[in-house]
Write a protein that holds these residues in place. Structure first.
Motif, PDB file in Angstrom:
ATOM      1  N   GLN A  26      -0.100 -29.310 -49.311  1.00 34.65           N
ATOM      2  CA  GLN A  26      -1.082 -29.861 -48.404  1.00 34.65           C
ATOM      3  C   GLN A  26      -0.993 -29.181 -47.049  1.00 34.65           C
ATOM      4  OE1 GLN A  26      -3.487 -32.086 -48.554  1.00 34.65           O
ATOM      5  NE2 GLN A  26      -3.256 -32.866 -50.629  1.00 34.65           N
ATOM      6  N   VAL A  27      -2.138 -28.957 -46.469  1.00 32.48           N
ATOM      7  CA  VAL A  27      -2.222 -28.407 -45.121  1.00 32.48           C
ATOM      8  C   VAL A  27      -3.134 -29.314 -44.310  1.00 32.48           C
ATOM      9  CG1 VAL A  27      -2.990 -26.479 -43.702  1.00 32.48           C
ATOM     10  CG2 VAL A  27      -1.888 -26.026 -45.905  1.00 32.48           C
TER      11      VAL A  27
ATOM     12  N   GLY B 289       2.033 -28.851 -42.172  1.00 31.70           N
ATOM     13  CA  GLY B 289       2.242 -28.982 -43.606  1.00 31.70           C
ATOM     14  C   GLY B 289       2.768 -27.671 -44.140  1.00 31.70           C
ATOM     15  N   ARG B 290       2.214 -27.181 -45.221  1.00 34.26           N
ATOM     16  CA  ARG B 290       2.646 -25.905 -45.775  1.00 34.26           C
ATOM     17  C   ARG B 290       2.369 -24.773 -44.795  1.00 34.26           C
ATOM     18  NH1 ARG B 290       0.976 -25.927 -52.202  1.00 34.26           N
ATOM     19  NH2 ARG B 290       2.303 -27.685 -52.804  1.00 34.26           N
ATOM     20  N   THR B 291       3.155 -23.741 -44.858  1.00 34.81           N
ATOM     21  CA  THR B 291       3.054 -22.635 -43.921  1.00 34.81           C
ATOM     22  C   THR B 291       1.647 -22.042 -43.948  1.00 34.81           C
ATOM     23  OG1 THR B 291       5.361 -22.126 -44.316  1.00 34.81           O
ATOM     24  CG2 THR B 291       4.041 -20.449 -43.223  1.00 34.81           C
ATOM     25  N   SER B 292       0.995 -22.059 -42.795  1.00 39.90           N
ATOM     26  CA  SER B 292      -0.386 -21.595 -42.754  1.00 39.90           C
ATOM     27  C   SER B 292      -0.516 -20.111 -43.001  1.00 39.90           C
ATOM     28  CB  SER B 292      -1.010 -21.962 -41.408  1.00 39.90           C
ATOM     29  OG  SER B 292      -0.369 -21.276 -40.358  1.00 39.90           O
TER      30      SER B 292
ATOM     31  N   ASN C 116       0.354 -18.598 -45.431  1.00 40.68           N
ATOM     32  CA  ASN C 116       0.065 -18.392 -46.852  1.00 40.68           C
ATOM     33  C   ASN C 116      -1.441 -18.403 -47.137  1.00 40.68           C
ATOM     34  OD1 ASN C 116       2.782 -18.297 -47.502  1.00 40.68           O
ATOM     35  ND2 ASN C 116       2.905 -20.479 -47.916  1.00 40.68           N
ATOM     36  N   TYR C 117      -2.238 -18.686 -46.126  1.00 39.37           N
ATOM     37  CA  TYR C 117      -3.663 -18.873 -46.319  1.00 39.37           C
ATOM     38  C   TYR C 117      -4.458 -17.917 -45.436  1.00 39.37           C
ATOM     39  CZ  TYR C 117      -2.009 -23.367 -48.107  1.00 39.37           C
ATOM     40  OH  TYR C 117      -1.347 -24.341 -48.805  1.00 39.37           O
TER      41      TYR C 117
ATOM     42  N   ASN D 199       1.376 -21.306 -36.021  1.00 37.72           N
ATOM     43  CA  ASN D 199       0.494 -21.894 -37.040  1.00 37.72           C
ATOM     44  C   ASN D 199      -0.862 -22.264 -36.446  1.00 37.72           C
ATOM     45  OD1 ASN D 199       2.298 -21.694 -39.195  1.00 37.72           O
ATOM     46  ND2 ASN D 199       3.263 -23.641 -38.688  1.00 37.72           N
TER      47      ASN D 199
END
Length: 124
Positions: free
Chosen positions: A1-2, A26-29, A31-32, A77
Motif C-alpha cells: 500500500q502507498v 507506506g511502501r517505498t515510492s 518502486n513506482y 518520498n
C-alpha cells in the motif's frame, strides 16, 4: 500500500506559477513511476506529467511541455510539479498517482494508488 497526499495548490492569476507536491508513505515510492492527472471534459482524468522511478525520464502532455516540470526526491518520498505560465483553463483538482509497473504512464488505469488531489485555480 502507498498513501499519497498532495499539497501546494492554490490560486494565482494567469501567467503565474505554483508548485504542488505529493508526499508518499507506506511502501517505498521509488518502486513506482509517479504521475499527475487532472479532470478534463469527456475524460475521467487527463494525463499531465509523469516521472520514472529514478527520476531521470519525464513525460508530459503536449499542452504543458515547456511550462510544467515534474521532479522527484526519493530521499523524501516526494514528487513535485512546477507549473509556470498557468492558464485559466488549467483550473482543476490535480491528482498525484503511483504506477507500480512504471509502464504506459499516460494511462490512468495503470496507476494503483491515488491521492485526494489539490485544487489549482487560475484567474484571468
Amino acid at each position: 500500500q502507498v498513501q499519497l497526499v498532495e499539497s501546494g495548490g492554490g490560486s494565482v492569476q494567469a501567467g503565474g506559477s505554483l508548485r504542488p507536491s505529493c508526499a508518499a508513505s507506506g511502501r517505498t515510492s521509488s518502486n513506482y513511476a509517479m504521475g499527475w492527472f487532472r479532470p478534463a471534459p469527456g475524460k475521467v482524468r487527463e494525463f499531465v506529467a509523469a516521472v520514472s522511478r529514478s527520476g531521470i525520464t519525464t513525460y508530459y502532455e503536449d499542452s504543458v511541455k515547456g511550462r510544467f516540470t515534474i521532479t522527484r526526491d526519493n530521499t523524501k518520498n516526494t514528487v513535485y510539479l512546477q507549473m509556470n505560465s498557468l492558464k485559466p483553463e488549467e483550473t482543476a483538482v490535480y491528482y498525484c498517482a503511483a504506477n507500480p509497473l512504471a509502464q504506459s504512464v499516460v494511462v490512468p488505469a495503470m496507476y494503483n494508488y491515488w491521492g485526494r488531489g489539490t485544487q489549482v485555480t487560475v484567474s484571468s
